[in-house]
Design an enzyme around this catalytic site. Structure first.
Site, PDB file in Angstrom:
ATOM      1  CE  LYS A   1      -4.272  -2.266   1.521  1.00  0.00           C
ATOM      2  NZ  LYS A   1      -3.802  -3.444   1.870  1.00  0.00           N
TER       3      LYS A   1
HETATM    4  C1  LIG Z   1      -4.408  -4.581   1.280  1.00  0.00           C
HETATM    5  C2  LIG Z   1      -3.654  -5.863   1.238  1.00  0.00           C
HETATM    6  C3  LIG Z   1      -3.823  -6.701   0.282  1.00  0.00           C
HETATM    7  C4  LIG Z   1      -5.357  -6.723  -0.634  1.00  0.00           C
HETATM    8  O1  LIG Z   1      -4.942  -5.840  -1.729  1.00  0.00           O
HETATM    9  P1  LIG Z   1      -6.356  -5.116  -2.398  1.00  0.00           P
HETATM   10  O2  LIG Z   1      -6.043  -4.069  -3.197  1.00  0.00           O
HETATM   11  O3  LIG Z   1      -7.411  -4.800  -1.208  1.00  0.00           O
HETATM   12  O4  LIG Z   1      -7.098  -6.123  -3.214  1.00  0.00           O
HETATM   13  C5  LIG Z   1      -2.940  -8.053   0.076  1.00  0.00           C
HETATM   14  N1  LIG Z   1      -1.988  -8.088   0.963  1.00  0.00           N
HETATM   15  C6  LIG Z   1      -1.723  -7.217   1.738  1.00  0.00           C
HETATM   16  C7  LIG Z   1      -0.414  -7.386   2.738  1.00  0.00           C
HETATM   17  C8  LIG Z   1      -2.490  -5.985   1.907  1.00  0.00           C
HETATM   18  O5  LIG Z   1      -1.990  -5.087   2.958  1.00  0.00           O
END
Ligand SMILES: *Cc1c(COP(=O)(O)O)cnc(C)c1O
Length: 470
Positions: free
Chosen positions: A113
């Protein structure tokens, strides 16, 4: 470049307006009216160009007249600078013949993120400085979004950030990324309740139009269009690196809110050689069922798994795929999406619009992986390649297509550093994954937070008091 709502009921807006608004006023999500196209020279250069340079080209395609090229370059240079532990930002690592891991966790909060949030932080300060405005940003988080938002906005001069985290439901590593910033305009509110309660508080804050206007409230969550744009960049770079003569490169993506997998689809739409995308979910597998049955159903409550960032009941970004893959004109696609989501609001389910299931099956595969299989995948990856995978990445490892079933390279997206989920890694592999050097001091950073009931009135009081004391 104009952005319209997936539900067709909002005036078209520019890129920065869509970024600052988050959600469209009719409840839909902003999407570009037309998909811009990468020029072949950018694609060819992406394999060797600095990451920030490719990011700037992609950003300028989507920003249109809102940001000139020099501004895109400056924002991306800051977003993808020395706060990344790898100079490649999102390095590819080969783990087998034709098999690669795309490491997205070298940012300041150790989760993918950061890739989008670091850019959002820059976009906010740029847009707010130009408008001489401030924003109060709130987010409820079950884990990684909060830490990434804190890292993105801790140097911001134009925002106040409030992160609402459910008491006792986030790991210590995750909590410390939210409570240890030391920045006075960043505050962690520890709510007495679970994630759904924290999320409900944020909904209530926005529903109170007077309060929302008084403090200039903005959400930071996975539906912001700039997050999708920022994440498309690593698909462009990785596919450019691995494709020979335009041969497609396939990706397997750990999925929750469907933002990351959607970004792969966007990269393909703008011309990157992205092939099949495998959507890897845990037991919260609504997307798998949608592709199998043609019906998307909200689950009553999310199931707790060892990949908690993917424990969701509604994959919010799926709405953008519905809008993109329904056949027809813009008007027909918006009408179909609005009808589908009206049904979803009423009954918690909708049938995919006619033609969408086939269009989706042509591009996507989806697989749900249970916890036992996820742990087996962690052990298998470690034994066969030496890689220590975080549990989310292990879901993708388990879901990847078998070797030899597709021509072309396979890439697994690694969404978090294993040190972010030390307990699961220890239980499964008997290994304590060390924190990387750039956050080795995490446990020494002093924590600051306020405890509150999970109640909108209490949170409003806390926000007003903090803003007055600024
Ligand atoms: C947020 C997250 C996901 C999922 O990603 P999306 O974009 O919501 O599908 C997968 N793995 C980790 C470690 C995350 O923080």
């Amino acid at each position: 470049m104009h952005y319209v709502s997936t539900r067709g009921g909002a005036a078209p807006v520019s890129f920065l307006d869509a970024v600052l608004a988050g959600l469209a006023p009719d409840g839909g999500l902003y999407v570009p009216q037309d998909w811009p196209q990468l020029d072949p020279a950018t694609l060819a250069a992406a394999a060797t160009a600095p990451y920030a340079q490719t990011a700037a080209v992609v950003l300028s395609l989507f920003a249109g007249a809102d940001l000139d090229d020099a501004t895109c370059q400056a924002l991306c240079a800051r977003a993808y600078g020395s706060q990344w532990a790898s100079p490649a930002v999102t390095p590819l690592r080969q783990v087998g013949p034709g098999l690669w891991i795309l490491e997205l966790f070298h940012g300041p909060s150790l989760a993918f993120k950061d890739v989008a949030m670091q850019l959002i932080g820059q976009l906010y300060d740029h847009a707010l400085t130009a408008r001489d405005a401030r924003l109060t940003v709130v987010c409820a988080t079950s884990g990684d979004t909060g830490g990434a938002a804190v890292e993105a906005l801790r140097h911001s001069t134009r925002t106040d950030l409030f992160v609402i985290l459910p008491d006792g439901r986030v790991s210590e590593v995750q909590r410390r990324f939210m409570t240890g910033s030391g920045a006075p305009h960043v505050r962690a509110l520890v709510a007495d309740g679970d994630f759904d309660a924290a999320q409900a508080v944020v909904k209530d804050l926005f529903a109170d139009r007077d309060f929302s206007a008084e403090v200039a409230l903005s959400p930071v969550n996975s539906i912001n269009i700039s997050r999708i744009v920022a994440q498309a960049v690593y698909y462009v770079v990785a596919s450019a690196c691995l494709s020979r003569g335009g041969e497609p490169v396939h990706f397997t993506v750990p999925s929750g809110n469907f933002g990351d997998a959607l970004a792969g689809f966007v990269a393909r739409r703008i011309g990157a050689p992205v092939g099949r995308i495998t959507i890897a979910t845990n037991a919260n597998d609504g997307l798998v069922k949608a592709l199998d049955t043609g019906r998307y159903v909200r689950t009553a409550a999310s199931q707790a798994t060892i990949s908690p960032a993917m424990d969701i009941t509604v994959a919010s970004n799926f709405e953008r795929l519905v809008h993109a893959l329904t056949p027809g004109t813009l008007q027909q696609r918006s009408d179909a999406t609005r009808t589908a989501y009206a049904s979803f609001a009423q009954s918690g389910a909708f049938d995919l619009p006619a033609g969408m299931q086939e269009a989706m099956a042509a591009l996507f595969t989806a697989r749900g992986i249970d916890d036992a299989t996820t742990r087996a995948a962690m052990r298998d990856a470690h034994a066969s390649t030496g890689e220590i995978l975080c549990p989310h990445t292990a879901v993708a490892w388990a879901a990847r297509p078998a070797a030899g079933t597709q021509a072309g390279h396979q890439v697994i997206l690694a969404t978090a550093h294993p040190a972010k989920f030390p307990q699961t890694v220890r239980e499964t592999l008997g290994i304590d994954p060390p924190l990387p050097a750039h956050c080795a001091d995490l446990f020494d950073r002093p924590e600051a937070f306020t405890r509150l009931p999970a109640d909108a009135a209490a949170v409003k009081t806390a926000i007003r008091a903090a803003l007055e004391g600024r």
